[in-house]
Enzyme design. Structure first.
Site, mmCIF file in Angstrom:
data_model
loop_
_atom_site.group_PDB
_atom_site.id
_atom_site.type_symbol
_atom_site.label_atom_id
_atom_site.label_comp_id
_atom_site.label_asym_id
_atom_site.label_seq_id
_atom_site.Cartn_x
_atom_site.Cartn_y
_atom_site.Cartn_z
ATOM 1 N N GLU A 151 -3.922 -14.209 33.957
ATOM 2 C CA GLU A 151 -4.059 -13.567 32.659
ATOM 3 C C GLU A 151 -3.509 -12.158 32.766
ATOM 4 O O GLU A 151 -3.973 -11.352 33.559
ATOM 5 C CB GLU A 151 -5.530 -13.522 32.227
ATOM 6 C CG GLU A 151 -5.689 -12.948 30.851
ATOM 7 C CD GLU A 151 -6.974 -13.370 30.180
ATOM 8 O OE1 GLU A 151 -7.793 -14.044 30.833
ATOM 9 O OE2 GLU A 151 -7.157 -13.018 29.008
ATOM 10 N N VAL B 288 -1.346 -17.073 31.142
ATOM 11 C CA VAL B 288 -0.270 -17.965 31.594
ATOM 12 C C VAL B 288 -0.878 -19.244 32.174
ATOM 13 O O VAL B 288 -1.816 -19.190 32.976
ATOM 14 C CB VAL B 288 0.620 -17.255 32.642
ATOM 15 C CG1 VAL B 288 1.774 -18.152 33.058
ATOM 16 C CG2 VAL B 288 1.160 -15.938 32.086
ATOM 17 N N ASP C 105 9.230 -2.422 33.586
ATOM 18 C CA ASP C 105 7.938 -2.748 34.209
ATOM 19 C C ASP C 105 8.144 -3.551 35.490
ATOM 20 O O ASP C 105 7.490 -4.573 35.713
ATOM 21 C CB ASP C 105 7.047 -3.526 33.230
ATOM 22 C CG ASP C 105 5.576 -3.481 33.657
ATOM 23 O OD1 ASP C 105 5.236 -2.654 34.534
ATOM 24 O OD2 ASP C 105 4.780 -4.276 33.135
HETATM 25 N N1 LIG Z 1 7.088 -18.646 34.803
HETATM 26 C C1 LIG Z 1 5.983 -18.440 35.523
HETATM 27 N N2 LIG Z 1 5.619 -19.300 36.493
HETATM 28 C C2 LIG Z 1 4.506 -19.105 37.212
HETATM 29 N N3 LIG Z 1 3.684 -18.055 37.064
HETATM 30 C C3 LIG Z 1 3.980 -17.158 36.113
HETATM 31 C C4 LIG Z 1 5.136 -17.296 35.286
HETATM 32 N N4 LIG Z 1 5.187 -16.247 34.441
HETATM 33 C C5 LIG Z 1 4.118 -15.486 34.720
HETATM 34 N N5 LIG Z 1 3.380 -16.014 35.728
HETATM 35 C C6 LIG Z 1 2.151 -15.472 36.320
HETATM 36 O O1 LIG Z 1 1.404 -14.826 35.321
HETATM 37 C C7 LIG Z 1 1.277 -13.426 35.630
HETATM 38 C C8 LIG Z 1 1.290 -12.630 34.358
HETATM 39 O O2 LIG Z 1 2.520 -12.917 33.672
HETATM 40 P P1 LIG Z 1 3.287 -11.799 32.882
HETATM 41 O O3 LIG Z 1 3.502 -10.638 33.804
HETATM 42 O O4 LIG Z 1 4.482 -12.387 32.225
HETATM 43 O O5 LIG Z 1 2.185 -11.466 31.799
HETATM 44 P P2 LIG Z 1 1.775 -10.078 31.207
HETATM 45 O O6 LIG Z 1 0.673 -10.338 30.275
HETATM 46 O O7 LIG Z 1 2.971 -9.429 30.630
HETATM 47 O O8 LIG Z 1 1.272 -9.349 32.521
HETATM 48 P P3 LIG Z 1 1.134 -7.798 32.899
HETATM 49 O O9 LIG Z 1 -0.313 -7.498 32.737
HETATM 50 O O10 LIG Z 1 1.558 -7.800 34.347
HETATM 51 O O11 LIG Z 1 2.029 -6.980 32.047
HETATM 52 C C9 LIG Z 1 2.406 -13.119 36.611
HETATM 53 O O12 LIG Z 1 2.089 -12.030 37.456
HETATM 54 C C10 LIG Z 1 2.488 -14.424 37.385
HETATM 55 O O13 LIG Z 1 1.498 -14.463 38.388
#
Ligand SMILES: Nc1ncnc2c1ncn2[C@@H]1O[C@H](COP(=O)(O)OP(=O)(O)OP(=O)(O)O)[C@@H](O)[C@H]1O
Length: 591
Positions: free
Chosen positions: A249, A255, A365
């Site tokens: 999350e 995710v 980021d």
């Molecule tokens: N395509 C993917 N396949 C597998 N795991 C993923 C994928 N995309 C994201 N994740 C997992 O989910 C996490 C969070 O995804 P993401 O960074 O895109 O979300 P966010 O809400 O923008 O997070 P942040 O709080 O880091 O800004 C990632 O650190 C990774 O562990």
């Protein structure tokens, strides 16, 4: 629709954010994976091991506390150095060809759609295949705008776009025609019609309440209107995906991994987090979708489509599934990566960043948790929630970007006009972290972050960084550190008998070039890719010999999530996002 499948997503929908969502294991997939990669079933976290250890037991060499310049490492590309003569040029070409498949199929133009603001020049090129990459467009200089940014042969409208690159032309995946395009092109500026601009879409611009000001930033939303309902029409249903399992999350969404019923493929689904206080579709997600739709590169996570749940605010981004993120992966490793492994990862990362920068995108980021790894040794950049297009001349954007530990000094000092150099600084922090398994500058506030940077790299001054004195936060008295102590940081870790990979002189040179104070002098991705460190032994390891772990099981993931919630870095980030408004708070606001 199978009842079980539907049930899984009903659970997911009704208890979003709850760890106890339906967790039908995808045991068969994981079992298959284990059989393929390890020849046996996974023996659990405690017995995790490197695939390379299995393959190359006899030649394993990972202790790099003292790095011998001529040492070769397991899996290092072209390790035929018996006579000591290495044709570095040839080797690096080989590496390049493995990293990207440019040689397989070259696309002539960037997939990103640009026009000159007068609607005359539109270029549309795309491919969904991640095995393809593009030759980016030349950066639009003011002169080239005058003559038209695009070469004559690509000045074409969508109607005649088929005349170019027939093979690749698939118009629906361009920013121009994307339903997800937004109308916030800071680049375009009405004052200069000739200027290259990120192609603005129309649908979301028309949404009621969509701010027309130049620069919506993180935290802003596009309000729901009837058009937003239209925009989702035609999207597949999330119920076409089976066995959802929560992966992580983040700030902007939860995710999941799930199996696409149609293709049988395991994919990642990122549920867009709607802001409870402000109704509407978050601009961060809109921007992420818009940008990901346009980018196609082996080092960038492949975005597939948007799918919807049963309610209007259940929107999911479907992406290729990657087994790990680099942060979690390094937590599982006992030792840091070796030099040749760091080179393999840095080359992939630099290729991806070069592609972004060539296409006028700042990631904003970059950090280890936003770099994904699969068990084929591939690294892919994800999380484009804070990224945005930029142009020349630079325009003011919020300095409240980039997670604190990876944030560049110009951002920490409040610069609002910044460019690709902010991503390069983050890459320097990431490179050091790969070598030491520790964050290089782990500040707990903006001031503490700067203090830690100055302590290790020396206090900057106007001589080494012209323009420093004009930055809003520069008056802070953070001590006068005279020397660059980067090498000493590595040696101190070794002296404490902790595992560390000490790079060669060339490695330190690259690190220092990435961590150069003056953003104008900081190395670019293109120059970094040509750096001698990648050409000297140990050569970069080939991807297939990179260490792998089985994907974490649900229990391990949950444990990591619990630990993550106590992570001061995340806490800091959340606080900043809550503050969220342009120019408020931050170091420079606190003096
Ligand atoms: N395509 C993917 N396949 C597998 N795991 C993923 C994928 N995309 C994201 N994740 C997992 O989910 C996490 C969070 O995804 P993401 O960074 O895109 O979300 P966010 O809400 O923008 O997070 P942040 O709080 O880091 O800004 C990632 O650190 C990774 O562990």
């Amino acid at each position: 629709m199978a009842a079980g499948r539907h049930g899984g997503f009903q659970d997911l929908k009704s208890r979003d954010g709850d760890d106890t969502i339906s967790r039908k294991k995808i045991g068969c997939l994981r079992g298959d994976y284990d059989l393929i990669t390890k020849g046996s079933r996974c023996r659990g976290r405690d017995s995790l091991e490197y695939r390379s250890e299995v393959r190359q037991n006899d030649i394993e060499e990972r202790d790099e506390i003292a790095v011998l310049s001529m040492d070769l490492e397991p899996g290092e590309l072209s390790s035929d150095v018996s006579d000591g003569a290495i044709d570095s040029e040839v080797k690096i070409l080989e590496i390049g060809s493995r990293l990207s498949t440019l040689q397989d199929k070259k696309r002539k133009f960037s997939p990103i759609v640009w026009d000159r603001g007068d609607g005359a020049a539109i270029r549309t090129v795309k491919s969904r295949s991640t095995s393809e990459t593009t030759t980016p467009p030349p950066p639009p200089s003011p002169e080239s705008h005058d003559q038209g940014f695009l070469d004559a042969d690509v000045k074409t409208s969508p109607a005649d776009a088929s005349e170019i690159n027939n093979d690749d032309y698939v118009p629906e995946r361009t920013i121009l025609s994307s339903r997800w395009a937004n109308d916030e092109s800071e680049i375009s500026g009405t004052e200069d019609k000739q200027k290259v601009k990120w192609k603005t879409g129309s649908e979301l611009a028309a949404l009621a309440g969509c701010r027309k000001s130049a620069s919506p930033e993180p935290g802003e939303v596009v309000r729901e209107g009837s058009e937003s309902v239209d925009m989702l029409q035609g999207c597949r249903s999330v119920y076409e995906f089976e066995n959802p399992e929560k992966i992580d999350e983040g700030t902007y969404g939860t995710v999941y991994m799930a199996k696409d019923n149609k293709t049988g493929e395991t994919v990642a689904l990122k549920k867009v987090k709607m802001d409870a206080e402000k109704e509407g579709f978050p601009v961060t997600s809109l921007r992420e979708i818009n940008i990901l739709l346009s980018l196609h590169h082996p080092s960038i996570v492949d975005f597939k489509e948007v799918v919807v749940g049963s309610e209007i605010d259940n929107v999911y981004m479907v992406m290729e599934y990657m087994e790990h993120d680099l942060k979690a992966f390094m937590e599982m490793m006992i030792r840091p990566y070796s030099q040749s492994e760091v080179k393999c990862l840095m080359l992939q990362l630099l290729e991806g960043i070069k592609y972004l920068h060539d296409n006028w995108v700042l990631h904003r980021d970059l950090k280890t948790s936003n770099l994904l790894l699969n068990n084929r040794g591939e690294l892919k950049i994800c999380d484009f929630g804070l990224s945005r297009q930029y142009g020349r001349p630079l325009k003011p954007y919020t300095p409240l970007v980039v997670t604190l530990w990876y944030r560049s000094p110009e951002l920490l000092l409040g610069a609002k006009e910044y460019s690709t150099a902010i991503d390069m600084w983050s890459l320097g922090c990431i490179m050091a972290e790969l070598l030491t398994k520790k964050p290089l500058f782990n500040g707990d506030s903006e001031i503490d972050q700067l203090r830690k940077i100055y302590k290790i790299l020396g206090t900057p001054n106007e001589t080494i960084w012209p323009g420093l004195s004009k930055l809003p936060g520069v008056n802070a008295n953070l001590g006068n550190h005279k020397y660059n102590l980067l090498r000493e940081v590595f040696q101190a870790i070794a002296l404490n008998r902790l595992p560390v990979t000490i790079p060669s002189d060339a490695g330190f040179d690259l690190l220092n070039k990435l961590l150069t104070y003056d953003p104008e002098k900081r190395i670019t991705a293109e120059a970094a890719l040509r750096h001698e460190w990648f050409r000297e032994v140990p050569l970069p390891k080939s991807k297939e010999f990179m260490p792998t772990f089985p994907a974490e099981n649900e229990q391990d993931r949950r444990r990591r999530r619990e630990m993550k919630s106590r992570d001061p870095l995340e806490e800091q980030r959340r606080k900043e996002l809550q503050r969220g408004k342009l120019g408020t708070g931050g170091l420079f606001g606190n003096f």
